[in-house]
Design a protein around this motif. Structure first.
Motif, mmCIF file in Angstrom:
data_model
loop_
_atom_site.group_PDB
_atom_site.id
_atom_site.type_symbol
_atom_site.label_atom_id
_atom_site.label_comp_id
_atom_site.label_asym_id
_atom_site.label_seq_id
_atom_site.Cartn_x
_atom_site.Cartn_y
_atom_site.Cartn_z
ATOM 1 N N LEU A 158 64.985 101.483 3.018
ATOM 2 C CA LEU A 158 65.192 100.044 2.863
ATOM 3 C C LEU A 158 64.096 99.243 3.555
ATOM 4 N N GLU A 159 63.677 99.687 4.723
ATOM 5 C CA GLU A 159 62.617 98.977 5.439
ATOM 6 C C GLU A 159 61.282 99.097 4.719
ATOM 7 N N LEU A 160 60.930 100.330 4.320
ATOM 8 C CA LEU A 160 59.624 100.558 3.705
ATOM 9 C C LEU A 160 59.545 100.048 2.277
ATOM 10 N N GLN A 161 60.581 100.262 1.493
ATOM 11 C CA GLN A 161 60.542 99.930 0.073
ATOM 12 C C GLN A 161 60.914 98.486 -0.227
ATOM 13 N N ALA A 162 61.784 97.891 0.612
ATOM 14 C CA ALA A 162 62.279 96.554 0.287
ATOM 15 C C ALA A 162 62.126 95.548 1.416
ATOM 16 N N GLY A 163 61.598 95.985 2.555
ATOM 17 C CA GLY A 163 61.454 95.067 3.682
ATOM 18 C C GLY A 163 62.783 94.631 4.278
ATOM 19 N N LEU A 164 63.835 95.405 4.028
ATOM 20 C CA LEU A 164 65.174 95.059 4.502
ATOM 21 C C LEU A 164 65.508 95.855 5.751
ATOM 22 N N LYS A 165 65.725 95.146 6.839
ATOM 23 C CA LYS A 165 66.083 95.795 8.097
ATOM 24 C C LYS A 165 67.578 95.589 8.329
ATOM 25 N N LEU A 166 68.309 96.696 8.412
ATOM 26 C CA LEU A 166 69.746 96.620 8.642
ATOM 27 C C LEU A 166 70.033 96.229 10.082
ATOM 28 N N SER A 167 71.073 95.446 10.256
ATOM 29 C CA SER A 167 71.511 95.071 11.604
ATOM 30 C C SER A 167 72.246 96.252 12.237
ATOM 31 N N PRO A 168 72.403 96.254 13.557
ATOM 32 C CA PRO A 168 73.169 97.324 14.200
ATOM 33 C C PRO A 168 74.586 97.456 13.629
ATOM 34 N N LEU A 169 75.227 96.337 13.293
ATOM 35 C CA LEU A 169 76.564 96.383 12.710
ATOM 36 C C LEU A 169 76.539 97.019 11.320
ATOM 37 N N GLN A 170 75.537 96.691 10.515
ATOM 38 C CA GLN A 170 75.412 97.291 9.185
ATOM 39 C C GLN A 170 75.156 98.795 9.284
ATOM 40 N N ILE A 171 74.348 99.198 10.240
ATOM 41 C CA ILE A 171 74.089 100.634 10.438
ATOM 42 C C ILE A 171 75.379 101.334 10.834
ATOM 43 N N THR B 147 75.860 89.950 0.933
ATOM 44 C CA THR B 147 75.992 88.778 0.079
ATOM 45 C C THR B 147 74.699 88.646 -0.725
ATOM 46 N N GLU B 148 74.768 87.855 -1.764
ATOM 47 C CA GLU B 148 73.575 87.608 -2.566
ATOM 48 C C GLU B 148 72.479 86.981 -1.692
ATOM 49 N N GLN B 149 72.865 86.098 -0.805
ATOM 50 C CA GLN B 149 71.909 85.432 0.091
ATOM 51 C C GLN B 149 71.186 86.440 0.989
ATOM 52 N N GLU B 150 71.931 87.433 1.500
ATOM 53 C CA GLU B 150 71.326 88.433 2.382
ATOM 54 C C GLU B 150 70.280 89.283 1.664
ATOM 55 N N LEU B 151 70.480 89.506 0.366
ATOM 56 C CA LEU B 151 69.570 90.391 -0.374
ATOM 57 C C LEU B 151 68.546 89.667 -1.226
ATOM 58 N N LYS B 152 68.629 88.343 -1.306
ATOM 59 C CA LYS B 152 67.787 87.636 -2.269
ATOM 60 C C LYS B 152 66.296 87.912 -2.094
ATOM 61 N N ASN B 153 65.818 88.089 -0.879
ATOM 62 C CA ASN B 153 64.396 88.371 -0.668
ATOM 63 C C ASN B 153 64.048 89.852 -0.796
ATOM 64 N N HIS B 154 65.048 90.691 -0.957
ATOM 65 C CA HIS B 154 64.828 92.139 -0.969
ATOM 66 C C HIS B 154 65.228 92.812 -2.272
ATOM 67 N N ILE B 155 65.898 92.084 -3.140
ATOM 68 C CA ILE B 155 66.473 92.703 -4.326
ATOM 69 C C ILE B 155 65.420 93.293 -5.263
ATOM 70 N N SER B 156 64.272 92.664 -5.380
ATOM 71 C CA SER B 156 63.252 93.226 -6.283
ATOM 72 C C SER B 156 62.713 94.541 -5.731
ATOM 73 N N GLY B 157 62.538 94.657 -4.419
ATOM 74 C CA GLY B 157 62.095 95.918 -3.826
ATOM 75 C C GLY B 157 63.130 97.018 -4.000
ATOM 76 N N ILE B 158 64.382 96.661 -3.823
ATOM 77 C CA ILE B 158 65.468 97.634 -4.019
ATOM 78 C C ILE B 158 65.520 98.068 -5.482
ATOM 79 N N THR B 159 65.438 97.098 -6.377
ATOM 80 C CA THR B 159 65.472 97.401 -7.809
ATOM 81 C C THR B 159 64.300 98.291 -8.209
ATOM 82 N N ASP B 160 63.107 97.966 -7.748
ATOM 83 C CA ASP B 160 61.929 98.790 -8.056
ATOM 84 C C ASP B 160 62.109 100.216 -7.545
#
Length: 91
Positions: free
Chosen positions: A18-31, A43-56
């Motif tokens: 997630l960090e390398l491919q989408a720039g998404l860093k999980l919080s300690p609670l999410q981990i 939420t959609e808001q949490e992923l809006k900047n990362h969704i294209s990286g995840i999709t790719d």
């Protein structure tokens, strides 16, 4: 015990993906949620900047090589990342 070690390795791999491919860093609670339940809701808001990286990543990585997937709940436009803990993936 070996299965728990492998599960932890998979969680670490997901965090790195997630960090390398989408720039998404999980919080300690999410981990922690990922470790306990093998899924994390966003939420959609949490992923809006990362969704294209995840999709790719999901489009370009064959499903048999992935240990996680991401799905959208159309009822509330939330997303869930799910760890694929199948016996074949546990090694």
């Amino acid at each position: 015990m070996l299965q728990k070690i492998r599960e932890q390795e998979m969680i670490e791999e997901i965090i790195e993906d997630l960090e390398l491919q989408a720039g998404l860093k999980l919080s300690p609670l999410q981990i922690k949620m990922l470790q306990l339940t093998q899924h994390v809701f966003f939420t959609e808001q949490e992923l809006k900047n990362h969704i294209s990286g995840i999709t790719d990543y999901l489009k370009n990585t064959p499903s048999d090589e992935r240990i996680w997937n991401c799905y959208q709940d159309l009822s509330d436009n939330s997303f869930v990342l799910i760890v694929c803990l199948t016996p074949s993936k546990l090694g």
